[in-house]
Scaffold this motif. Structure first.
Motif, short mmCIF file in Angstrom:
data_model
loop_
_atom_site.label_atom_id
_atom_site.label_comp_id
_atom_site.label_asym_id
_atom_site.label_seq_id
_atom_site.Cartn_x
_atom_site.Cartn_y
_atom_site.Cartn_z
N ARG A 359 -82.59 41.93 -135.67
CA ARG A 359 -83.16 40.82 -136.43
C ARG A 359 -84.53 40.44 -135.85
NH1 ARG A 359 -82.43 34.93 -136.42
NH2 ARG A 359 -81.63 35.19 -134.30
N THR A 360 -85.47 40.17 -136.73
CA THR A 360 -86.82 39.74 -136.32
C THR A 360 -87.07 38.33 -136.81
OG1 THR A 360 -87.62 42.02 -136.50
CG2 THR A 360 -89.27 40.29 -136.40
N VAL A 361 -87.58 37.49 -135.92
CA VAL A 361 -87.99 36.14 -136.30
C VAL A 361 -89.51 36.05 -136.13
CG1 VAL A 361 -87.79 33.68 -135.82
CG2 VAL A 361 -85.78 35.15 -135.62
N VAL A 362 -90.17 35.62 -137.20
CA VAL A 362 -91.63 35.50 -137.22
C VAL A 362 -91.96 34.02 -137.37
CG1 VAL A 362 -93.75 36.21 -138.38
CG2 VAL A 362 -91.78 37.75 -138.33
N GLY A 363 -92.72 33.46 -136.43
CA GLY A 363 -93.04 32.05 -136.57
C GLY A 363 -93.70 31.46 -135.34
N THR A 364 -93.75 30.14 -135.31
CA THR A 364 -94.34 29.41 -134.20
C THR A 364 -93.34 29.31 -133.05
OG1 THR A 364 -93.51 27.27 -134.95
CG2 THR A 364 -95.63 28.00 -135.86
N PRO A 365 -93.80 28.93 -131.85
CA PRO A 365 -92.86 28.73 -130.75
C PRO A 365 -91.73 27.77 -131.09
CG PRO A 365 -95.10 28.80 -129.91
CD PRO A 365 -95.22 28.81 -131.40
N GLU A 366 -92.05 26.69 -131.78
CA GLU A 366 -91.01 25.73 -132.17
C GLU A 366 -89.98 26.38 -133.09
OE1 GLU A 366 -90.23 22.59 -131.54
OE2 GLU A 366 -91.91 21.92 -130.27
N GLN A 367 -90.44 27.17 -134.04
CA GLN A 367 -89.51 27.83 -134.96
C GLN A 367 -88.64 28.85 -134.25
OE1 GLN A 367 -92.62 29.08 -137.69
NE2 GLN A 367 -91.90 27.64 -139.28
N ILE A 368 -89.22 29.59 -133.30
CA ILE A 368 -88.43 30.54 -132.52
C ILE A 368 -87.37 29.79 -131.72
CG2 ILE A 368 -88.48 32.33 -130.74
CD1 ILE A 368 -89.96 33.15 -133.28
N ALA A 369 -87.77 28.69 -131.08
CA ALA A 369 -86.83 27.89 -130.30
C ALA A 369 -85.74 27.29 -131.18
CB ALA A 369 -87.57 26.78 -129.55
N ASP A 370 -86.10 26.83 -132.37
CA ASP A 370 -85.11 26.28 -133.30
C ASP A 370 -84.06 27.33 -133.65
OD1 ASP A 370 -86.46 23.88 -133.37
OD2 ASP A 370 -87.43 24.25 -135.31
N VAL A 402 -92.33 29.36 -125.68
CA VAL A 402 -90.97 29.11 -126.15
C VAL A 402 -90.06 28.61 -125.03
CG1 VAL A 402 -88.94 30.12 -127.27
CG2 VAL A 402 -91.24 30.86 -127.95
N VAL A 403 -90.15 29.23 -123.87
CA VAL A 403 -89.27 28.83 -122.76
C VAL A 403 -89.44 27.36 -122.40
CG1 VAL A 403 -88.80 29.17 -120.29
CG2 VAL A 403 -88.96 31.15 -121.82
N PRO A 404 -90.66 26.80 -122.31
CA PRO A 404 -90.78 25.36 -122.03
C PRO A 404 -90.06 24.47 -123.05
CG PRO A 404 -92.89 26.45 -121.67
CD PRO A 404 -91.99 27.45 -122.34
N ILE A 405 -90.08 24.87 -124.31
CA ILE A 405 -89.38 24.10 -125.34
C ILE A 405 -87.87 24.14 -125.09
CG2 ILE A 405 -88.86 23.93 -127.81
CD1 ILE A 405 -91.63 25.23 -128.33
N LEU A 406 -87.36 25.31 -124.78
CA LEU A 406 -85.92 25.45 -124.50
C LEU A 406 -85.52 24.62 -123.29
CD1 LEU A 406 -85.58 29.31 -125.09
CD2 LEU A 406 -84.89 27.47 -126.65
N ARG A 407 -86.40 24.54 -122.30
CA ARG A 407 -86.12 23.71 -121.11
C ARG A 407 -86.12 22.24 -121.46
NH1 ARG A 407 -89.84 27.41 -117.25
NH2 ARG A 407 -88.19 28.81 -116.50
N ARG A 408 -87.07 21.81 -122.26
CA ARG A 408 -87.11 20.39 -122.65
C ARG A 408 -85.86 20.00 -123.41
NH1 ARG A 408 -92.64 21.51 -123.78
NH2 ARG A 408 -92.26 21.62 -126.02
N ARG A 409 -85.27 20.94 -124.12
CA ARG A 409 -84.06 20.66 -124.89
C ARG A 409 -82.79 20.82 -124.06
NH1 ARG A 409 -85.40 23.69 -130.72
NH2 ARG A 409 -87.44 22.71 -131.05
N GLY A 410 -82.95 21.14 -122.78
CA GLY A 410 -81.81 21.26 -121.89
C GLY A 410 -80.99 22.51 -122.09
N LEU A 411 -81.60 23.54 -122.67
CA LEU A 411 -80.86 24.76 -122.99
C LEU A 411 -81.01 25.86 -121.94
CD1 LEU A 411 -81.77 25.03 -126.78
CD2 LEU A 411 -79.64 24.17 -125.79
N PHE A 412 -82.12 25.83 -121.20
CA PHE A 412 -82.40 26.93 -120.29
C PHE A 412 -82.82 26.42 -118.92
CE2 PHE A 412 -84.92 30.62 -118.74
CZ PHE A 412 -83.89 31.56 -118.76
#
Length: 449
Positions: A359-370, A402-412
Motif C-alpha cells: 500500500r502507498t500513501v501519498v500526502g503531507t506529514p500530517e496525513q501520513i501520521a493520521d 512524521v516521527v515528531p507528529i507521532l511522538r506528540r500524539r504519544g504513539l512513538f
C-alpha cells in the motif's frame, strides 16, 4: 511510554521503493551496490529511534536487470552493526535454498556481533530463476516449500537452544572452558533434514534472534502462528488488514501462544510533500520515470499470467487463478486492489506506483501520521514496515516530519528503552528448551521438546 507501542521498521529497497528511485535527481544509480548507502540509511533510522532496518533478498536477477537487489544481506548487516549502536537489524534468508545449520550459525553469530540486535525473516522462495541457481529446474511446490520451512525453522530454533545460557564457563583457574553437560545434541531426523548438533556457537544475547515471517497464504499464516514473533504483511485496505490481524492472532492463540504475538508489521510505502499538491507532483515525477514495459512485466509476474493478457486500458481478466507455486501475498493484495477499485491495468500499475502489492500513501506529514494512527489504534497493524519512495531522502523527510507528529500524539518513543531488538519490540527472551525446568507435580524435570 506505557501501554501498547507503535513499531516502525525501514525496508531498505535498493535506492527506494519506487522503481524510478535510482533515476531521481541527486541519487547515485550505483548506490545500491555500495555499503555506505545502507549504513547511511541505518544511521538515519537510528537517529529517529526506529525499531529496525530490514533487508529483503533475492538470489537471481530479472531479465531486464532493473532494479535488482544483489548484495548478500547478512554481510551488509555485519558492516552496519559495526557502524551503529542500537538499531535492530533484520535480514531475509530463504528456507528453500539454505541449510538449517548454516542459517542458525550465521544469525547467532550476527546476534553476538551486534550485541543482540538481529532478526531472521523466514521466506520460502517461489522464484524459478532463483531455483535454477541452486541446481533445481523450477521452484518447489507451495505445500512442499512450507513443509520444508516448518521443519527448517524448528531445527534452527533447537540449535539456538542447544547451548544453555550458562554452558560457557571460561574458568582459567580450573581449566574448565565449557560445561559439556549443558551443551546438547538435537538429534533431528525429519522428512527434509538430518541434523545432529549441537550448535558450535554459544547461546546469543537474545537467546533466539527475533523470528519474523513474510507470507500471507494459509500455509504462511500457519507457519507464522507457530513460530513467528513478528510478520511482514501486505494489505491494500484497512478492512483487509484488520481481518488479517485478527485471524493471525487467533491462529497464534489456538497454538497456545500469547495474544500479542506475532506482531503485525504492515507494509507501507510513502510519498511525502509539504502539501498534498507537492506530494502528488512527486508521485507524478516518479511515475513518469518508470518504464511502462517494466511495470507490465512485473505485474504479470505477480499475477502469474502472460503479459499478452494485460490490456492497458481494460480491466484484468475475469478469472485469474491463484498461482499454484507463486507468491500468494502480493497476488492477493494486488488482485484485491484492482477488483475493489474497478481499475484498468493502467490504473492498477499507477496505483501500485509500478512496484509490488504494498500500500502507498501519498500526502503531507500530517496525513501520513493520521493514516498510521488509524491503523495502529484500531489494531489493523502493530507497526509498519516503511518503504520510502527514494532513499535516503524519503526516509529523512519521514524522520524529520512524521516521527515528531507521532511522538506528540504519544504513539512513538523518544528514545530507546533497551539495547536489543527484543527490547525494541517488547518481546521476551526465550529460555532454552534444554534448560532444567521447575519441578512439576510428577516430581520429574520438565521434558525437552
Amino acid at each position: 511510554m506505557s501501554g501498547r507501542q507503535l513499531h516502525l521498521n525501514v525496508n531498505i529497497l535498493h535506492a527506494g521503493f519506487s522503481p524510478a528511485a535510482w533515476r531521481m535527481d541527486g541519487v547515485d544509480p550505483y548506490a545500491a551496490f555500495t555499503v555506505d548507502h545502507y549504513v547511511q540509511v541505518a544511521k538515519i533510522a537510528e537517529r529517529a529511534k526506529l525499531d529496525a532496518i530490514f533487508f529483503a533478498d533475492q538470489a537471481a536477477i530479472s531479465d531486464d536487470y532493473r532494479p535488482i537487489t544483489s548484495l548478500e544481506p547478512t554481510i551488509v548487516l555485519a558492516t552496519i552493526a559495526a557502524a551503529t549502536e542500537r538499531i535492530g537489524l533484520i535480514a531475509t534468508a530463504s528456507t528453500s535454498f539454505n541449510e538449517p545449520y548454516n542459517i542458525a550459525r550465521r544469525f547467532a553469530t550476527l546476534d553476538h556481533v551486534s550485541g543482540g540486535r538481529i532478526g531472521w525473516n523466514i521466506v520460502t522462495t517461489a522464484d524459478p530463476a532463483s531455483a535454477r541457481n541452486f541446481g533445481l529446474t523450477g521452484a518447489i511446490d507451495h505445500g512442499g516449500r512450507y513443509e520444508r520451512a516448518a521443519e527448517f525453522t524448528e531445527i534452527v530454533k533447537a540449535l539456538w537452544d542447544s547451548w544453555e545460557d550458562d554452558a560457557f564457563i571460561g574458568d582459567v583457574a580450573s581449566g574448565r572452558f565449557v560445561d559439556a553437560a549443558k551443551v546438547h545434541a538435537i538429534e533431528h531426523e525429519g522428512a527434509h533434514f538430518s541434523v545432529h548438533g549441537p550448535h558450535n556457537v554459544p547461546r546469543s544475547p537474545q537467546g533466539h534472534p527475533v523470528v519474523i515471517q513474510a507470507g500471507g497464504s494459509d500455509d504462511g499464516k500457519e507457519l507464522a502462528a507457530r513460530h513467528a514473533e513478528a510478520v511482514f504483511s501486505a494489505s491494500q485496505s484497512f478492512e483487509e488488514a484488520l481481518a488479517y490481524a485478527k485471524e493471525l492472532k487467533a491462529r497464534a492463540v489456538a497454538r497456545g501462544r500469547s495474544g500479542g504475538v506475532p506482531l503485525n508489521l504492515a507494509g507501507l510505502a510513502t510519498i511525502i510533500g509539504s502539501t498534498e499538491a507537492e506530494a502528488e507532483r512527486r508521485q507524478e515525477e516518479l511515475w513518469d520515470r518508470i518504464p511502462l514495459d517494466y511495470s507490465l512485466t512485473r505485474l504479470s509476474g505477480v499475477l502469474g499470467i502472460d503479459r499478452e493478457r494485460l490490456r492497458l486500458d481494460e480491466k484484468l481478466p475475469d478469472v485469474i487463478p491463484l498461482p499454484p507455486n507463486g507468491g500468494h501475498t502480493f497476488f492477493k493484495a494486488t488482485l484485491a486492489l484492482a477488483r475493489n477499485n474497478d481499475f484498468t491495468v493502467r490504473q492498477l500499475i499507477r496505483a501500485l506506483n509500478g512496484s509490488t502489492g504494498h500500500r502507498t500513501v501519498v500526502g503531507t506529514p500530517e496525513q501520513i501520521a493520521d493514516d498510521i494512527e488509524r491503523w495502529f489504534v484500531a489494531g489493523a497493524a502493530d507497526g509498519f514496515n516503511l518503504m520510502p519512495d527514494v532513499l535516503p531522502t524519503g526516509l529523512e523527510v519521514f524522520v524529520d516530519t512524521v516521527v515528531p507528529i507521532l511522538r506528540r500524539r504519544g504513539l512513538f518513543r523518544s528514545d530507546y528503552e533497551g539495547r536489543t531488538l527484543r527490547d525494541h519490540l517488547g518481546l521476551i527472551r526465550p529460555e532454552s528448551r534444554f534448560a532444567p525446568q521447575p519441578h512439576k507435580a510428577s516430581g520429574l524435570l520438565g521434558a525437552t521438546h
